[in-house]
Structures are given as C-alpha cells and as structure tokens.
Design a protein around this motif. Sequence first.
Motif, mmCIF file in Angstrom:
data_model
loop_
_atom_site.group_PDB
_atom_site.id
_atom_site.type_symbol
_atom_site.label_atom_id
_atom_site.label_comp_id
_atom_site.label_asym_id
_atom_site.label_seq_id
_atom_site.Cartn_x
_atom_site.Cartn_y
_atom_site.Cartn_z
ATOM 1 N N CYS A 166 -1.024 18.707 85.222
ATOM 2 C CA CYS A 166 -0.810 18.222 83.939
ATOM 3 C C CYS A 166 -0.049 17.019 84.001
ATOM 4 C CB CYS A 166 -0.480 19.200 82.921
ATOM 5 S SG CYS A 166 -1.137 20.693 83.061
ATOM 6 N N HIS A 167 0.761 16.613 84.864
ATOM 7 C CA HIS A 167 1.735 15.774 84.614
ATOM 8 C C HIS A 167 1.849 14.435 85.530
ATOM 9 C CE1 HIS A 167 4.171 17.465 81.500
ATOM 10 N NE2 HIS A 167 4.474 18.561 81.953
ATOM 11 N N VAL A 168 1.313 14.563 86.694
ATOM 12 C CA VAL A 168 1.317 13.553 87.525
ATOM 13 C C VAL A 168 0.052 12.605 87.647
ATOM 14 C CG1 VAL A 168 2.367 12.492 89.680
ATOM 15 C CG2 VAL A 168 3.407 14.491 88.529
ATOM 16 N N ASP A 194 1.419 9.976 76.656
ATOM 17 C CA ASP A 194 0.042 10.122 75.883
ATOM 18 C C ASP A 194 0.060 11.438 75.626
ATOM 19 O OD1 ASP A 194 -2.533 10.493 75.038
ATOM 20 O OD2 ASP A 194 -3.420 9.104 76.652
ATOM 21 N N GLN A 195 0.567 11.755 74.521
ATOM 22 C CA GLN A 195 0.838 13.243 74.065
ATOM 23 C C GLN A 195 -0.404 13.944 73.888
ATOM 24 O OE1 GLN A 195 2.486 14.161 70.284
ATOM 25 N NE2 GLN A 195 3.781 15.910 71.227
ATOM 26 N N GLN A 196 -1.510 13.056 73.222
ATOM 27 C CA GLN A 196 -2.777 14.007 73.099
ATOM 28 C C GLN A 196 -3.392 14.272 74.504
ATOM 29 O OE1 GLN A 196 -3.065 14.858 70.063
ATOM 30 N NE2 GLN A 196 -4.838 15.951 70.464
ATOM 31 N N SER A 249 18.078 21.109 76.406
ATOM 32 C CA SER A 249 17.844 19.781 76.956
ATOM 33 C C SER A 249 16.763 19.673 78.135
ATOM 34 C CB SER A 249 19.017 19.276 78.057
ATOM 35 O OG SER A 249 18.874 18.293 78.950
ATOM 36 N N PHE A 250 16.035 18.692 78.107
ATOM 37 C CA PHE A 250 14.760 18.659 79.227
ATOM 38 C C PHE A 250 14.996 19.196 80.502
ATOM 39 C CE2 PHE A 250 11.936 15.666 76.574
ATOM 40 C CZ PHE A 250 11.666 16.419 75.650
ATOM 41 N N VAL A 251 16.255 18.725 80.890
ATOM 42 C CA VAL A 251 16.696 18.897 82.267
ATOM 43 C C VAL A 251 18.352 19.421 82.234
ATOM 44 C CG1 VAL A 251 16.096 16.787 83.180
ATOM 45 C CG2 VAL A 251 18.204 16.597 82.019
ATOM 46 N N ASN A 261 13.168 18.687 71.410
ATOM 47 C CA ASN A 261 12.429 19.496 71.294
ATOM 48 C C ASN A 261 11.740 19.742 72.482
ATOM 49 O OD1 ASN A 261 10.904 21.562 69.810
ATOM 50 N ND2 ASN A 261 9.473 19.871 68.986
ATOM 51 N N SER A 262 11.802 21.044 73.061
ATOM 52 C CA SER A 262 11.276 21.200 74.593
ATOM 53 C C SER A 262 10.410 22.442 74.379
ATOM 54 C CB SER A 262 12.293 21.613 75.384
ATOM 55 O OG SER A 262 11.937 22.059 76.709
ATOM 56 N N HIS A 263 9.495 22.530 75.267
ATOM 57 C CA HIS A 263 8.456 23.581 75.211
ATOM 58 C C HIS A 263 8.540 24.500 76.380
ATOM 59 C CE1 HIS A 263 6.989 19.923 73.188
ATOM 60 N NE2 HIS A 263 6.125 20.877 72.427
ATOM 61 N N LYS A 264 8.709 25.859 76.076
ATOM 62 C CA LYS A 264 8.792 26.865 77.148
ATOM 63 C C LYS A 264 7.372 26.845 77.789
ATOM 64 C CE LYS A 264 11.494 30.572 74.991
ATOM 65 N NZ LYS A 264 11.442 31.963 74.483
ATOM 66 N N HIS A 265 7.562 26.965 79.324
ATOM 67 C CA HIS A 265 6.705 26.795 80.121
ATOM 68 C C HIS A 265 6.149 28.132 80.793
ATOM 69 C CE1 HIS A 265 6.868 22.468 79.747
ATOM 70 N NE2 HIS A 265 5.929 22.222 80.460
ATOM 71 N N ALA A 266 6.302 29.233 80.254
ATOM 72 C CA ALA A 266 5.780 30.542 81.015
ATOM 73 C C ALA A 266 4.247 30.589 80.814
ATOM 74 C CB ALA A 266 6.824 31.657 80.365
HETATM 75 C C1 HEC Z 1 -0.840 23.465 82.119
HETATM 76 C C2 HEC Z 1 -0.145 22.087 81.967
HETATM 77 C C3 HEC Z 1 1.148 21.908 82.263
HETATM 78 C C4 HEC Z 1 1.908 22.251 83.311
HETATM 79 C C5 HEC Z 1 1.195 23.101 84.557
HETATM 80 C C6 HEC Z 1 3.428 21.778 83.343
HETATM 81 N N1 HEC Z 1 3.439 21.289 81.999
HETATM 82 FE FE1 HEC Z 1 5.195 20.427 81.483
HETATM 83 N N2 HEC Z 1 4.186 20.146 79.743
HETATM 84 C C7 HEC Z 1 2.922 20.251 79.247
HETATM 85 C C8 HEC Z 1 2.582 20.074 77.926
HETATM 86 C C9 HEC Z 1 1.472 20.079 77.108
HETATM 87 C C10 HEC Z 1 3.962 19.666 77.521
HETATM 88 C C11 HEC Z 1 4.266 19.462 76.238
HETATM 89 C C12 HEC Z 1 3.800 17.948 75.467
HETATM 90 C C13 HEC Z 1 4.188 17.502 74.164
HETATM 91 O O1 HEC Z 1 3.628 17.867 73.075
HETATM 92 O O2 HEC Z 1 5.262 16.826 74.209
HETATM 93 C C14 HEC Z 1 4.878 19.781 78.599
HETATM 94 C C15 HEC Z 1 6.151 19.154 78.434
HETATM 95 C C16 HEC Z 1 6.827 19.160 79.655
HETATM 96 C C17 HEC Z 1 8.364 18.338 79.350
HETATM 97 C C18 HEC Z 1 8.893 17.673 78.230
HETATM 98 C C19 HEC Z 1 9.825 18.606 77.630
HETATM 99 C C20 HEC Z 1 9.299 19.735 77.122
HETATM 100 O O3 HEC Z 1 9.751 20.860 77.122
HETATM 101 O O4 HEC Z 1 8.347 19.490 75.940
HETATM 102 C C21 HEC Z 1 8.799 18.244 80.600
HETATM 103 C C22 HEC Z 1 10.279 17.794 81.215
HETATM 104 C C23 HEC Z 1 7.710 19.053 81.714
HETATM 105 N N3 HEC Z 1 6.656 19.409 80.816
HETATM 106 C C24 HEC Z 1 8.029 19.238 82.903
HETATM 107 C C25 HEC Z 1 7.099 20.143 83.454
HETATM 108 C C26 HEC Z 1 7.474 20.802 84.897
HETATM 109 C C27 HEC Z 1 8.732 20.423 85.668
HETATM 110 C C28 HEC Z 1 6.101 21.532 85.252
HETATM 111 C C29 HEC Z 1 6.141 22.513 86.557
HETATM 112 C C30 HEC Z 1 7.161 23.254 86.752
HETATM 113 C C31 HEC Z 1 5.697 21.369 84.164
HETATM 114 N N4 HEC Z 1 5.706 20.794 83.304
HETATM 115 C C32 HEC Z 1 4.140 22.106 84.189
HETATM 116 C C33 HEC Z 1 1.826 20.876 80.272
HETATM 117 C C34 HEC Z 1 2.170 21.283 81.525
#
Ligand code: HEC
Length: 460
Positions: A166-168, A194-196, A249-251, A261-266
Amino acid sequence: MDINGCKFVPLKKRTGVKFTKILFSISFVSVIGSGYVIWNQFSLRPVPLESVFPGKVWSKTIPQLPKLDGVGEPRAENCGKCHTEIYKEWQSSTHAHALSDLQFQAELSKPGQPEWICLNCHIPVQNQRETRIEALNHGDFNRPIEAINPGFDLIMKNEAVTCATCHVRVDEVGKAYVLGGNGKTSPPHPVRIDQQKLRTRCLDCHNETYNLSSSLVCYFKTGDEMKEAQPHFPGKDCVSCHLPDVKRSFVDGVLKKPIRNSHKHAFIGGGVPKEFSLYEKQIPGGYKPGVILNGWEQSKSEEIKITYQNANAGHYVPSGDPERFLRLELVFLDEAQREIEKKVSLIGQTWKWNPEAELVSENRLRPKETRIWKEKIPSNQVTKIIFRIYHVKLKETTSAYMSSSVKHADPFIQTKISSLKENYPHSSIILESTFDLKSKRASETSLQELFKRNEKRRGE
Ligand code: HEC
Ligand code: HEC
Ligand code: HEC
Ligand code: HEC
Ligand code: HEC
C-alpha cells in the motif's frame, strides 16, 4: 467441494499431458486440426498482460522496488524498526498471513492452479516473486512466460500483503518513496501525500468480479456493497472501520515525535483469525461483530421472536469470500440445562460450481437490514433459550476434503493441513444471548468471554 474467494474448479491442465492429446488429434481429427494443436502447444506467441487483461490491477505485480532512502530494503521488518506498534498490529493481521494461510497453501498446491494470478493479490510486489511475468503464451493464462527475477527477496515474500503493498512506489526517475496520507510530518524517508489513493487501495483486491473461465470465477464485491451502504454510513470508507483511529505517535517513543491521529493496522474483519493464538488480538485490534441483537419477545401463543440487525458493517454480512456464512442457532433448554431442541438458520451465499460457476442463491444481510426470527417454543419444559451466531469461515466438510487431498504442498504444510482442525480456526461465536422464560430477561455474553471460548473451540 472446495471453494475459495477466487473460485477455481476443474482446470485445463498446464503442460505435460500434451503428447497423448496430440497423438489423439493426429489419428482422429484432421491433419490441419492437429497442426494447429502442435503450433499452439509448441510455438511461442507472447501476448502482453495488458492486452489479455486490460485495466486489471491484479494481472500485474507492483513494479520492483529499489532500496528506500533512510530505510533500506522496503521490507515490513525494516519499517517496523521505527513504526513499532503499527508493525506489531500488522504482524497479527490476516494480510501478514495471506501467503502462509493453510487454506491458501492447500489451494495453491492443486495441480493446474494459475498460481501467478493468486500470488498477484496475496504477494503483490515484484520483489516478493522469484520470476517476472510480462506476457502469456498465446494469451493463455495457464501459460505465463516467466523469467528469473534477480531482485527476488525471500524475507519480503513471506511478509505477504506487506507495508509496501500500500505504501511504497517508484517515482518518475526510479526512486522509491513512501505513499502517506498525512503530510506535515518529518520522516527520514521520502514521502508523497495522496490520502485518497491510499484509502481506496483496498478496492484493487477486495472488489473484483471476473470470470477467468466458465468455472474460474473471482467474486469479491465488498466495495460495491459499501456504495450501497453509503446512505447509512455517510463519509465512511474501508479505512474508517478497518483501520480505526488511535491517538499516538506514528513511531517509537524514543524518536520523540508528536502524538497524531494514527490508524490501527490489525485489519480485523470477521473475527476468525489465521491462528488460535491470534484470538487475543481481535478485540484490541478493533473487532466488532456486524450483527447485533435488538431484542427478544415472547408472545402469549408460546412463540419466541428475536430481532437482529446488520448494524455495524458498511457492506453485506457476510462479505468477501463466498464461502463465509453465519450460522444462527436457537437452543431450547429445560430446567436441568438439557437441550430439548435446536433450530438452525444459515446466512450466506450458495454457489453451484459445475459445470459452470453460478451464484444460485443468497440471503446475506444488507447494511442496516433488520430481520425477525420466530419459533414455537417446543414444550412447556423449556425454561431457557439461547440465541447464538457463529461466523463460519471454513466448513468441516471442506476442511476434511482439504486434509485428505493435499498432496503437492510442501511437507511442513502438509503436516499442518493433515490435522487442519487443530491448527486452523474454522469459525467463531460472535454473539450469544440467553433468555429466561420465567423472568423474561435476556443476558448477553461479553465479547471477551466469547473470544476466550473461541480460542479453545475447534472446527465449524
Ligand atoms: C492494506 C494497505 C496497508 C498496509 C498493508 C499497511 N498500511 Fe499503513 N496505512 C494504510 C492506510 C489506508 C493508512 C491511513 C491513511 C490516512 O487516511 O491517513 C495508513 C497509515 C499509515 C501510517 C501513518 C500513520 C497512521 O497510523 O495513520 C504509517 C506510519 C503506516 N501506515 C505505516 C505502515 C507500516 C509500517 C505498515 C507495515 C507494517 C503498513 N503501514 C501497512 C494502509 C496500509
Ligand atoms: C483480485 C485479488 C485476488 C486474487 C486474484 C486471488 N485472491 Fe484469494 N483472496 C483475496 C481477498 C481480498 C481475500 C480475502 C477475502 C475475505 O477475507 O473474505 C482472499 C482470500 C483467500 C483465501 C482465504 C481463505 C478464505 O476462504 O477466505 C484463500 C484460500 C484464497 N484467497 C485463495 C486464492 C487462490 C487459490 C487464488 C488463485 C487461484 C486467489 N486466492 C486469487 C484476493 C484475491
Ligand atoms: C528510521 C525510521 C523509519 C523507518 C525505517 C521508516 N519510517 Fe516511516 N516515518 C518515520 C518518521 C520519523 C515519520 C514521521 C513521523 C512524524 O513526523 O510524526 C514517518 C512517517 C511515515 C508515514 C506517514 C507520512 C505522512 O506524512 O503521511 C508513513 C506512511 C510511513 N512513515 C511509512 C513507512 C513505511 C511503509 C516504511 C517501510 C518501508 C517506513 N515508514 C520506514 C520513520 C521511519
Ligand atoms: C494486494 C491485495 C490487497 C489489498 C490492496 C488489500 N487487501 Fe485486504 N486482504 C487481502 C487478502 C489476500 C486477504 C486474505 C488473506 C487470507 O485470508 O489468507 C485480505 C484480508 C483482509 C481482511 C481480513 C478479513 C477477515 O475476516 O479475515 C480485512 C479486514 C481486509 N483485508 C481489509 C483491507 C483493507 C481495509 C484494505 C485497504 C486499506 C485492504 N484490505 C487492502 C488482499 C488485499
Ligand atoms: C461502517 C463500517 C465498515 C465499513 C465502511 C467497511 N467494513 Fe468491512 N466489516 C465491518 C464489520 C463490522 C465487519 C464484521 C462483520 C461480521 O460480523 O462478520 C466487517 C467485515 C469485513 C470483512 C470480513 C468478511 C465478513 O463478512 O466478516 C472484510 C474482508 C471486510 N470487512 C472488508 C472491507 C472492505 C474492503 C471495505 C471497504 C470496501 C469495508 N470492509 C468497509 C465494518 C465495515
């Protein structure tokens, strides 16, 4: 019968059986016909992927990513050195298990599976792939033309739907950058905002319906279902619900960056994780059942009525994989807690896979849809009634078939699949309410309690 999200039933064989086929053709069909077969089988006629599957994101990998300034190889484990919490959450996610998933491995090991297509959604970055595919021989998806990928990264392969998915990306001059949604941050790596684009990335994999052949169908419509749900969930998208907001914090704290405002990534979904040990991550990760119970009612005519609703999902329930379903149970108990009778009702899709894949029926819950279930109370011995909902991801019959038929997977995986019930959660109880006929009161079991139980349950 075994099925999965992208459904693949009897497939044309890839290579191998051709000689018999050719001899057969020579003796029975015209020389011209067999000439064509030979030409088709042995000649090289590369057709570029974009001509075979125009506009289909899944037909191609994400181009090879070079090292990222300030990070190194664009692996999740490297991102995790600074983005520690996000990394841990992601590690527990289904995305991080999209390759190791035992069901995926069982499917992939079937002879004749168009593996490269499966991998394009389950491990989509070119760095994750041993080979590069730019074209298909004669445009046939079963005959990809493969070349060794010198940039193959085994560690990244095992990360499946990794951060970079998603990110690189690479810019116009071939340099890697991070795609972010925030801006005004101070990262050590290049970013573009590019948030969208980031927030709609989900649709590339979760909203695809495509018939590769009459029996090979991909059917995920979560994005279309979400559009239908928009009036009920204004302004919400996949990220609002599946990457819930959290202030932090993002880090890592040692880097002393501001709280944002961060987002849970589970990426929690239906509450059936890939390993039993991951049950404890579901609720902290943001799990919420789609369906809620609105209430019980007992009428004078000794009838019980329950009302339930898809209150929380911004799409149908169940969504995604066509094999998912909800099993609803009403269990009637006597004074001694013995079961007098059980009524069952299923919510999901029914598919017919032969000779052609076809959706036969479906009764899934639409967003905010309310339903009523009425039953006669079977005897005056009944003192309690339990209402339960199970989210089933894998049926026991399918799982038994998988265990018996997996012969081509790697031996370690075969061992795990041969006792799949012990190694792979098939279902979860997501709601339980008990109605006491005397007091006319209902009590709901807490989600925490249910998920402790789920961790110990086995099978459907
Ligand atoms: C399936 C897609 C996806 C994957 C995989 C993903 N992310 Fe994200 N990430 C997002 C989205 C969507 C956002 C929120 C974007 C927004 O609205 O600002 C985000 C936000 C972030 C942010 C900004 C802080 C935050 O919490 O909003 C960081 C840092 C980040 N991701 C790091 C990572 C890292 C490190 C990984 C892998 C361990 C990862 N992401 C895996 C989709 C993904
Ligand atoms: C267009 C992208 C895409 C392609 C192509 C694809 N998948 Fe998937 N796959 C997904 C998504 C998205 C999910 C998650 C759906 C869900 O959780 O409900 C998934 C889930 C699965 C699962 C998880 C278990 C389950 O039933 O939910 C299996 C197994 C699977 N896919 C097998 C395959 C196989 C085998 C192929 C190739 C023949 C394939 N997939 C091709 C996107 C894809
Ligand atoms: C050496 C530490 C470090 C590494 C490694 C690292 N990042 Fe970052 N990243 C940061 C810092 C610091 C920020 C900015 C935090 C802030 O200002 O609040 C950031 C910000 C971000 C953002 C948000 C940018 C924005 O403005 O929206 C994303 C997304 C992100 N990183 C993703 C990644 C991904 C993906 C990887 C791995 C490929 C990665 N990072 C590797 C330190 C790192
Ligand atoms: C590159 C393809 C891809 C992209 C992009 C992607 N996913 Fe997925 N997602 C998958 C696959 C594949 C699975 C299933 C893996 C398995 O079951 O083995 C999955 C599983 C999930 C699940 C777990 C469902 C469950 O109950 O197990 C959720 C939730 C999810 N994705 C949400 C999202 C969201 C939200 C986004 C966008 C921010 C997103 N996905 C982007 C491929 C993708
Ligand atoms: C309004 C909130 C909301 C929105 C918007 C939303 N989801 Fe969900 N999603 C849920 C809930 C709640 C569940 C759990 C449903 C259940 O009980 O199984 C879920 C479940 C899932 C599942 C697992 C399948 C299932 O039936 O449980 C997948 C995959 C998924 N969502 C993907 C997505 C994607 C992709 C999007 C965007 C196109 C999206 N969701 C938008 C709330 C939402």
